[in-house]
Design an enzyme around this catalytic site. Structure first.
Site, PDB file in Angstrom:
ATOM      1  N   LYS A   1       0.863  -1.200   0.000  1.00 36.24           N
ATOM      2  CA  LYS A   1       0.000   0.000   0.000  1.00 36.24           C
ATOM      3  C   LYS A   1       0.895   1.246   0.000  1.00 36.24           C
ATOM      4  O   LYS A   1       2.121   1.131   0.180  1.00 36.24           O
ATOM      5  CB  LYS A   1      -0.908  -0.041   1.226  1.00 36.24           C
ATOM      6  CG  LYS A   1      -0.129   0.024   2.529  1.00 36.24           C
ATOM      7  CD  LYS A   1      -1.003  -0.261   3.739  1.00 36.24           C
ATOM      8  CE  LYS A   1      -0.175  -0.092   4.994  1.00 36.24           C
ATOM      9  NZ  LYS A   1      -0.847  -0.610   6.190  1.00 36.24           N
TER      10      LYS A   1
ATOM     11  N   TYR B   1      14.976  33.165   0.099  1.00 38.23           N
ATOM     12  CA  TYR B   1      13.880  33.994   0.614  1.00 38.23           C
ATOM     13  C   TYR B   1      14.156  34.405   2.053  1.00 38.23           C
ATOM     14  O   TYR B   1      14.614  33.592   2.851  1.00 38.23           O
ATOM     15  CB  TYR B   1      12.573  33.196   0.617  1.00 38.23           C
ATOM     16  CG  TYR B   1      11.974  32.941  -0.749  1.00 38.23           C
ATOM     17  CD1 TYR B   1      11.621  33.988  -1.583  1.00 38.23           C
ATOM     18  CD2 TYR B   1      11.738  31.632  -1.176  1.00 38.23           C
ATOM     19  CE1 TYR B   1      11.045  33.741  -2.824  1.00 38.23           C
ATOM     20  CE2 TYR B   1      11.157  31.376  -2.409  1.00 38.23           C
ATOM     21  CZ  TYR B   1      10.818  32.435  -3.227  1.00 38.23           C
ATOM     22  OH  TYR B   1      10.252  32.179  -4.447  1.00 38.23           O
TER      23      TYR B   1
HETATM   24  C1  PLP Z   1       0.053  -1.596   6.763  1.00 35.38           C
HETATM   25  C2  PLP Z   1      -0.513  -2.863   7.240  1.00 35.38           C
HETATM   26  C3  PLP Z   1       0.328  -3.955   7.501  1.00 35.38           C
HETATM   27  C4  PLP Z   1       1.839  -3.877   7.393  1.00 35.38           C
HETATM   28  O1  PLP Z   1       2.369  -3.090   8.437  1.00 35.38           O
HETATM   29  P1  PLP Z   1       3.966  -2.939   8.633  1.00 35.38           P
HETATM   30  O2  PLP Z   1       4.107  -2.335   9.968  1.00 35.38           O
HETATM   31  O3  PLP Z   1       4.431  -2.012   7.565  1.00 35.38           O
HETATM   32  O4  PLP Z   1       4.533  -4.290   8.494  1.00 35.38           O
HETATM   33  C5  PLP Z   1      -0.261  -5.140   7.869  1.00 35.38           C
HETATM   34  N1  PLP Z   1      -1.613  -5.246   8.001  1.00 35.38           N
HETATM   35  C6  PLP Z   1      -2.452  -4.227   7.760  1.00 35.38           C
HETATM   36  C7  PLP Z   1      -3.920  -4.410   7.906  1.00 35.38           C
HETATM   37  C8  PLP Z   1      -1.926  -2.988   7.383  1.00 35.38           C
HETATM   38  O5  PLP Z   1      -2.750  -1.970   7.168  1.00 35.38           O
END
Ligand code: PLP
Length: 383
Positions: A36, A275
């Site tokens: 993501k 600036y």
């Molecule tokens: C972002 C996310 C993860 C991964 O998290 P990290 O800390 O980057 O490993 C896992 N599960 C869900 C539901 C997330 O939203």
């Protein structure tokens, strides 16, 4: 090539990190790569391809638009799972394309059943359980209604997974909350199983839980930040290093953000730079401009604070960061020249600009800084 700055992504670093992560997991535990936020700023298409080359065949995204982008580079047999948003139209697209998705309210399940019937193709869903995060997730009477609907529509819905998400596994302050979430999750999985609802994948762990709570691994984990070479928090890093008696960080950062010197000029002692009057030359100075500013994700709060690397030297940002340029003091850099490489993030020679140092100065979380790197900076894969 048309760019004012570019991002390099290291394949060998990703290989290293995936091997390290697999070493933390029991054999047979599946690793879902969380991509993501444009693969945490690394570029979803570029990173997605690279991760597949490193053996990843399961990806987690937030929304349908990310799933769409990833699908363009996904090999056959690669699973894409949407953990968050998709509207009704996108849901139909997802089912038609074999994209899996979370169900965290009954409306989405109702709609999935309708679409699956229409397309004559089962929806592959993950039941996202409310266990104490209180953000999204199924619980209470709604879960019972979901169970009934699943029992009545077995041919139309395949339960690919049962999952939940912890409310802060990166800090031991949340220890009780996390362990109680896992208990609630296990109890609900048992309840579902007694209602004849079972899933291929049981998954709860993010990066922090992979390190701090091995009992949460079950048969799949969803790892984001650690693949990219960062720890979820300093606490998680220290805990790992202490427990394993390690000296050097086993993770390697994938990302380098680079540009080049656009101009060099002499500034006389006493003159103000850029600036306003936030920086006055204390001596005759050699000043370089770099064609990167806050429009490119280089935070304005790094004005008179940030550092970049030029010819292996660490040099300070002077004056205010502008929309498209920043200025650095290169007085101390021997032979500095027009077009010299400028490293904004990552390494050059023996020196390194870490996301952590960057993040501290600009008070952003490493997650935030990475995901704010604009999509239109080109990404290149390097070895
Ligand atoms: C972002 C996310 C993860 C991964 O998290 P990290 O800390 O980057 O490993 C896992 N599960 C869900 C539901 C997330 O939203």
């Amino acid at each position: 090539m048309f760019y004012s700055s570019y991002i390099e992504i290291s394949k060998s670093a990703l290989h290293n990190n995936i091997a390290f992560l697999k070493g933390l997991l029991q054999p047979g535990v599946r690793l879902s790569s969380v991509v993501k936020g444009n693969a945490y700023g690394h570029g979803i298409e570029e990173f997605g391809q690279l991760a597949q080359e490193c053996g990843i065949d399961h990806f987690s995204v937030f929304s349908a638009d990310e799933a769409y982008r990833l699908l363009q580079v996904a090999s056959p047999g690669t699973t894409i799972m949407i953990m968050g948003f998709l509207d009704e139209e996108q849901l139909e697209w997802a089912i038609a394309n074999g994209i899996e998705f979370y169900v965290f309210h009954i409306d989405r399940l109702e709609r999935a059943v309708e679409v699956a019937r229409k397309l004559q193709k089962p929806a592959r869903i993950h039941l996202d359980l409310e266990t104490g995060m209180n953000r999204i997730g199924l619980g209470g009477a709604e879960l019972k209604a979901v169970v009934r609907m699943l029992q009545q529509n077995k041919a139309l819905v395949e339960i690919a997974g049962i999952c939940t998400h912890f409310a802060g596994a990166e800090s031991s302050e949340n220890h009780e909350r996390v362990t109680s979430q896992l208990e609630k999750y296990s109890a609900t999985v048992n309840y579902l199983s007694s209602s004849d609802i079972a899933a291929d994948a049981l998954h709860t762990a993010c990066s922090a839980a992979v390190v701090a709570y091995p009992e949460t691994h079950l048969n799949m984990v969803r790892v984001g930040i650690m693949q990219y070479g960062f720890w979820s928090s300093p606490e998680i890093f220290q805990r790992y290093m202490q427990q394993n008696g390690e000296q050097a960080d086993p993770l390697k950062r994938l990302i380098n953000w680079k540009s080049h010197i656009m101009t060099i000029k002499l500034v006389a002692v006493g003159e103000f730079i850029g600036y306003g009057n936030s920086y006055q030359a204390k001596e005759d100075m050699l000043l370089a401009t770099v064609p990167v500013g806050y429009a490119w994700g280089y935070s304005r709060s790094l004005s008179n604070q940030g550092e970049v690397l030029i010819r292996g030297h660490r040099v300070p940002v002077v004056g205010i960061v502008n929309m498209n340029v920043l200025m650095v003091d290169v007085t101390s850099v021997p032979d500095v020249a027009l077009n010299d490489e400028v490293v904004l993030l990552g390494h050059q020679g023996e020196e390194n600009i870490t996301v952590a140092s960057f993040a501290e100065l600009s008070t952003q979380l490493n997650y935030e800084l990475l995901t704010r790197l604009p999509m239109n900076i080109p990404r290149y894969i390097i070895d």
